[in-house]
Design a protein around this motif. Structure first.
Motif, mmCIF file in Angstrom:
data_model
loop_
_atom_site.group_PDB
_atom_site.id
_atom_site.type_symbol
_atom_site.label_atom_id
_atom_site.label_comp_id
_atom_site.label_asym_id
_atom_site.label_seq_id
_atom_site.Cartn_x
_atom_site.Cartn_y
_atom_site.Cartn_z
ATOM 1 N N TYR A 222 0.818 -1.217 0.000
ATOM 2 C CA TYR A 222 0.000 0.000 0.000
ATOM 3 C C TYR A 222 0.851 1.266 0.000
ATOM 4 N N THR A 234 -5.555 0.433 -3.326
ATOM 5 C CA THR A 234 -6.138 0.913 -2.061
ATOM 6 C C THR A 234 -7.319 0.024 -1.675
ATOM 7 N N SER A 235 -7.889 0.283 -0.503
ATOM 8 C CA SER A 235 -8.894 -0.661 0.023
ATOM 9 C C SER A 235 -10.274 -0.510 -0.601
ATOM 10 N N ASN A 236 -10.577 0.642 -1.144
ATOM 11 C CA ASN A 236 -11.931 0.949 -1.673
ATOM 12 C C ASN A 236 -13.012 0.857 -0.600
ATOM 13 N N LEU A 237 -12.618 1.040 0.638
ATOM 14 C CA LEU A 237 -13.593 0.882 1.733
ATOM 15 C C LEU A 237 -14.360 2.164 2.066
ATOM 16 N N SER A 238 -13.995 3.295 1.441
ATOM 17 C CA SER A 238 -14.586 4.558 1.895
ATOM 18 C C SER A 238 -16.123 4.606 1.826
ATOM 19 N N LEU A 241 -17.222 2.708 4.897
ATOM 20 C CA LEU A 241 -16.990 3.410 6.165
ATOM 21 C C LEU A 241 -18.022 4.510 6.337
ATOM 22 N N PHE A 273 -1.494 2.517 5.961
ATOM 23 C CA PHE A 273 -2.950 2.336 5.884
ATOM 24 C C PHE A 273 -3.613 2.815 7.184
ATOM 25 N N GLU A 276 -3.997 6.505 7.220
ATOM 26 C CA GLU A 276 -5.112 7.013 6.399
ATOM 27 C C GLU A 276 -6.426 6.898 7.160
ATOM 28 N N ASN A 342 -7.585 8.812 -4.504
ATOM 29 C CA ASN A 342 -7.168 9.948 -3.681
ATOM 30 C C ASN A 342 -6.177 10.873 -4.391
ATOM 31 N N ARG A 345 -8.079 12.982 -6.692
ATOM 32 C CA ARG A 345 -8.891 14.014 -6.014
ATOM 33 C C ARG A 345 -8.024 15.235 -5.739
ATOM 34 N N ASP A 373 -18.815 7.885 -1.896
ATOM 35 C CA ASP A 373 -18.341 7.968 -0.508
ATOM 36 C C ASP A 373 -18.454 9.391 0.049
ATOM 37 N N GLY A 374 -19.162 10.282 -0.670
ATOM 38 C CA GLY A 374 -19.217 11.696 -0.282
ATOM 39 C C GLY A 374 -19.502 11.861 1.214
ATOM 40 N N ASP A 375 -18.573 12.466 1.899
ATOM 41 C CA ASP A 375 -18.671 12.584 3.342
ATOM 42 C C ASP A 375 -18.268 14.004 3.710
ATOM 43 N N ASN A 379 -14.539 15.259 2.792
ATOM 44 C CA ASN A 379 -14.588 16.031 1.546
ATOM 45 C C ASN A 379 -14.177 17.478 1.797
HETATM 46 C C1 LIG Z 1 -10.596 16.839 -2.557
HETATM 47 C C2 LIG Z 1 -10.796 15.583 -1.760
HETATM 48 C C3 LIG Z 1 -12.076 15.157 -1.446
HETATM 49 C C4 LIG Z 1 -12.269 13.981 -0.702
HETATM 50 N N1 LIG Z 1 -13.547 13.590 -0.402
HETATM 51 C C5 LIG Z 1 -13.746 12.480 0.350
HETATM 52 C C6 LIG Z 1 -15.062 12.063 0.695
HETATM 53 O O1 LIG Z 1 -16.059 12.714 0.361
HETATM 54 N N2 LIG Z 1 -15.206 10.920 1.416
HETATM 55 C C7 LIG Z 1 -14.122 10.171 1.814
HETATM 56 O O2 LIG Z 1 -14.315 9.132 2.467
HETATM 57 N N3 LIG Z 1 -12.882 10.559 1.524
HETATM 58 C C8 LIG Z 1 -12.645 11.675 0.793
HETATM 59 N N4 LIG Z 1 -11.368 12.042 0.479
HETATM 60 C C9 LIG Z 1 -10.240 11.259 1.016
HETATM 61 C C10 LIG Z 1 -9.743 10.106 0.124
HETATM 62 O O3 LIG Z 1 -9.546 10.560 -1.176
HETATM 63 C C11 LIG Z 1 -10.688 8.897 0.107
HETATM 64 O O4 LIG Z 1 -11.012 8.540 1.421
HETATM 65 C C12 LIG Z 1 -10.036 7.696 -0.567
HETATM 66 O O5 LIG Z 1 -9.692 8.015 -1.896
HETATM 67 C C13 LIG Z 1 -10.993 6.522 -0.555
HETATM 68 O O6 LIG Z 1 -10.439 5.402 -1.203
HETATM 69 P P1 LIG Z 1 -10.077 4.098 -0.375
HETATM 70 O O7 LIG Z 1 -11.225 3.689 0.455
HETATM 71 O O8 LIG Z 1 -9.550 3.105 -1.343
HETATM 72 O O9 LIG Z 1 -8.944 4.662 0.564
HETATM 73 P P2 LIG Z 1 -7.708 3.959 1.283
HETATM 74 O O10 LIG Z 1 -6.480 4.563 0.717
HETATM 75 O O11 LIG Z 1 -7.824 2.486 1.255
HETATM 76 O O12 LIG Z 1 -7.819 4.505 2.778
HETATM 77 C C14 LIG Z 1 -8.576 3.808 3.783
HETATM 78 C C15 LIG Z 1 -9.622 4.717 4.375
HETATM 79 O O13 LIG Z 1 -9.008 5.784 5.065
HETATM 80 C C16 LIG Z 1 -9.825 6.955 4.950
HETATM 81 N N5 LIG Z 1 -9.051 7.998 4.277
HETATM 82 C C17 LIG Z 1 -8.030 7.830 3.404
HETATM 83 N N6 LIG Z 1 -7.538 9.035 3.033
HETATM 84 C C18 LIG Z 1 -8.261 9.973 3.682
HETATM 85 C C19 LIG Z 1 -8.234 11.396 3.709
HETATM 86 N N7 LIG Z 1 -7.336 12.106 3.019
HETATM 87 N N8 LIG Z 1 -9.146 12.026 4.463
HETATM 88 C C20 LIG Z 1 -10.041 11.342 5.199
HETATM 89 N N9 LIG Z 1 -10.116 9.991 5.206
HETATM 90 C C21 LIG Z 1 -9.235 9.317 4.473
HETATM 91 C C22 LIG Z 1 -11.038 6.592 4.122
HETATM 92 O O14 LIG Z 1 -12.075 6.266 5.004
HETATM 93 C C23 LIG Z 1 -10.543 5.370 3.356
HETATM 94 O O15 LIG Z 1 -11.566 4.491 2.979
HETATM 95 C C24 LIG Z 1 -11.145 13.225 -0.259
HETATM 96 C C25 LIG Z 1 -9.856 13.667 -0.589
HETATM 97 C C26 LIG Z 1 -9.686 14.829 -1.326
HETATM 98 C C27 LIG Z 1 -8.287 15.273 -1.669
#
Ligand SMILES: Cc1cc2nc3c(=O)[nH]c(=O)nc-3n(C[C@H](O)[C@H](O)[C@H](O)COP(=O)(O)OP(=O)(O)OC[C@H]3O[C@@H](n4cnc5c(N)ncnc54)[C@H](O)[C@@H]3O)c2cc1C
Length: 468
Positions: A222, A234-238, A241, A273, A276, A342, A345, A373-375, A379
């Motif tokens: 990772y 990445t985990s795609n868990l957002s 969650l 991880f 994050e 991410n 984004r 995953d809009g949070d 966000n």
């Molecule tokens: C402009 C912008 C907007 C974003 N909007 C959102 C959103 O609406 N909802 C959202 O869940 N995340 C958001 N993120 C954070 C991040 O991009 C996503 O959580 C991530 O891409 C989700 O993919 P994953 O589950 O594979 O993440 P992984 O890389 O597998 O990470 C595991 C978990 O950690 C948390 N996480 C990881 N990075 C962040 C971060 N920077 N901030 C907060 N939590 C994080 C998430 O819950 C994620 O599922 C945003 C980031 C940016 C830069």
């Protein structure tokens, strides 16, 4: 207690669910309830992708509960009216639910607490969505953290709670067999939000399967892979969650196990991880402690920035037609799947704010409409970080170059070609700057750049300096 209502909100699961487990332990009859709130149809941020994910997840919850002998009651309307009414119908003494942390949700919960208590019913809210709540991690001066690294150190210094077990089976279906239950909309379309995206599946099983797959291998790489959108690193868990189709304690316990069986070279992946996951709680506590971020910049001096109001630029950004391949590929991916990596984004958010000089809130709103995953907390935190207006933000003079970002994180242009078929024929060395071959560009039907990065960079620095 004789009868308790468990009110499902962002905890759509039967395992590792704190309030639900407590209800099962303390009451003879538990009435599981999901309320399809009016706000799901009318809220300013409602988006078809998130609504579809929610509907799938509630349906999966209904089946999981039924397998255990429980009947999920669905009601449509306003929770403040429905909950006291349901207490009367079922003879419940109390409502149990897991806490929400967004300021608007907490205001609503306070109203509901007042209404239920006044009507003679109890209500208990439990910590569940996070390991540490906003007031549990404070600086030595008892203040909230605004910088991530010391926050994460303090977070990691505390012991982590273990997951709750999956609830047991119990034949409560028969006890509430006659209780009326509404139908959920079949699709977001039915409530006025046509779904055009092909989103990942919702539900607890899908979440647990994603976690299993991620921890079986990808987590170990990772640290290296997480920045490359063409890799599924990445985990795609957002979305899970966010909807609560998986418990944070379940993830952390499984991660701990995976780390324990990792080689020394694999352990850093697990640690990154974990970091994050801590970012998620960091932004939740920021939102709670500094609610003004919902309306404007975390650093109020940045509310004076003179943003552009170019609607055409905004539309081109939304539709993936800016002429910058990595930006356009990312936006087209978002529009088609409700998801975005991410790294992307950050790139598109920097491009909107620092190349197009458009207000970060425009992008924040568009993301909320599109993202599965809009949070609010993550966000807002991500947008303010990218715009340079937030806590622990990228400094305003840090401006991503969309060409070098593309070359670094999608060197062979695999991600770009997946989403921009017009550029399929471009060689790798020009895929991130197609304008360098004007003849090929004019044949390709891919649009020319709407702005020149180097020019916009200078304007952006001037815009920020004007308010410093
Ligand atoms: C402009 C912008 C907007 C974003 N909007 C959102 C959103 O609406 N909802 C959202 O869940 N995340 C958001 N993120 C954070 C991040 O991009 C996503 O959580 C991530 O891409 C989700 O993919 P994953 O589950 O594979 O993440 P992984 O890389 O597998 O990470 C595991 C978990 O950690 C948390 N996480 C990881 N990075 C962040 C971060 N920077 N901030 C907060 N939590 C994080 C998430 O819950 C994620 O599922 C945003 C980031 C940016 C830069």
């Amino acid at each position: 207690m004789q009868t308790v209502i468990h009110w499902f909100r962002r905890d759509l699961r039967v395992s590792d669910n704190t309030a639900l487990s407590e209800a099962m332990k303390r009451a003879e009859t538990v009435v599981p309830v999901f309320i399809f709130e009016d706000a799901f149809r009318t809220g300013p941020d409602v988006g078809a992708a998130r609504l579809e994910f929610l509907l799938q997840s509630v349906e999966s919850l209904r089946k999981n509960l039924a397998e255990l002998g429980h009947r999920l009651i669905i009601r449509c309307g306003k929770s403040e009216n429905i909950l006291p009414q349901l207490c009367r119908e079922t003879g419940a003494q109390a409502v149990f639910a897991n806490k929400r942390y967004e300021p608007y949700a907490q205001r609503r919960d306070e109203r509901i607490i007042g209404i239920l208590l006044k009507a003679g019913f109890g209500i208990e809210l439990f910590k569940d969505a996070v390991i540490w709540e906003e007031a549990e991690i404070l600086t030595q001066q008892e203040k909230s953290y605004t910088v991530f690294t010391p926050y994460s150190k303090a977070w990691k210094a505390k012991p982590i709670t273990l997951p709750r077990a999956k609830i047991g089976s119990r034949n409560s279906e028969s006890e509430i067999a006659d209780l009326p239950s509404d139908e959920l909309p079949k699709s977001p379309d039915e409530v006025g939000f046509p779904l055009t995206q092909n989103i990942p599946p919702g539900g607890e099983r899908a979440a647990l399967e994603l976690l299993r797959r991620f921890l079986a291998g990808p987590v170990y790489d990772y640290g290296g892979n997480r920045n490359f959108p063409a890799l599924d690193g990445t985990s795609n868990l957002s979305p899970h969650l966010r909807a609560g189709t998986i418990g944070i304690r379940t993830i952390l316990a499984a991660l701990k196990k995976a780390r324990a069986s990792a080689t020394p070279a694999q352990q850093p992946g697990c640690d990154v991880f974990l970091n994050e996951l801590i970012w998620r709680e960091f932004y939740l506590q920021v939102l709670h402690n500094f609610p003004h971020v919902m309306k404007g910049a975390f650093r109020p001096e940045y509310n004076a920035l003179k943003w552009s109001d170019n609607q055409e630029h905004f539309t081109a950004w939304c539709e993936g037609r800016t002429g910058y391949p990595i930006v356009d590929a990312a936006m087209r991916c978002l529009n088609s799947t409700g998801t975005m990596h991410n790294r992307l984004r950050m790139i598109v958010a920097m491009f909107l704010t620092k190349d197009l000089l458009l207000h970060w809130q425009w992008g924040e709103r568009y993301f909320m409409k599109q993202l599965v995953d809009g949070d609010l907390a993550a966000n807002n935190g991500g947008w303010q970080w990218s715009a340079g207006t937030g806590t622990d933000a990228a400094p305003y003079f840090r401006i991503f170059n969309p060409v070098s970002q593309g070359e670094k994180f999608d060197a062979e242009g695999k991600f770009v070609r997946r989403w921009i078929p017009e550029l399929k024929e471009y060689p790798d060395d020009l895929i991130h700057q197609p304008w360098e071959n004007p003849l090929l560009l004019s044949k390709s039907k891919y649009p020319p750049r709407i702005v020149l990065h180097e020019e916009q960079r200078v304007k952006c620095l001037a815009m920020f300096k004007a308010v410093k």
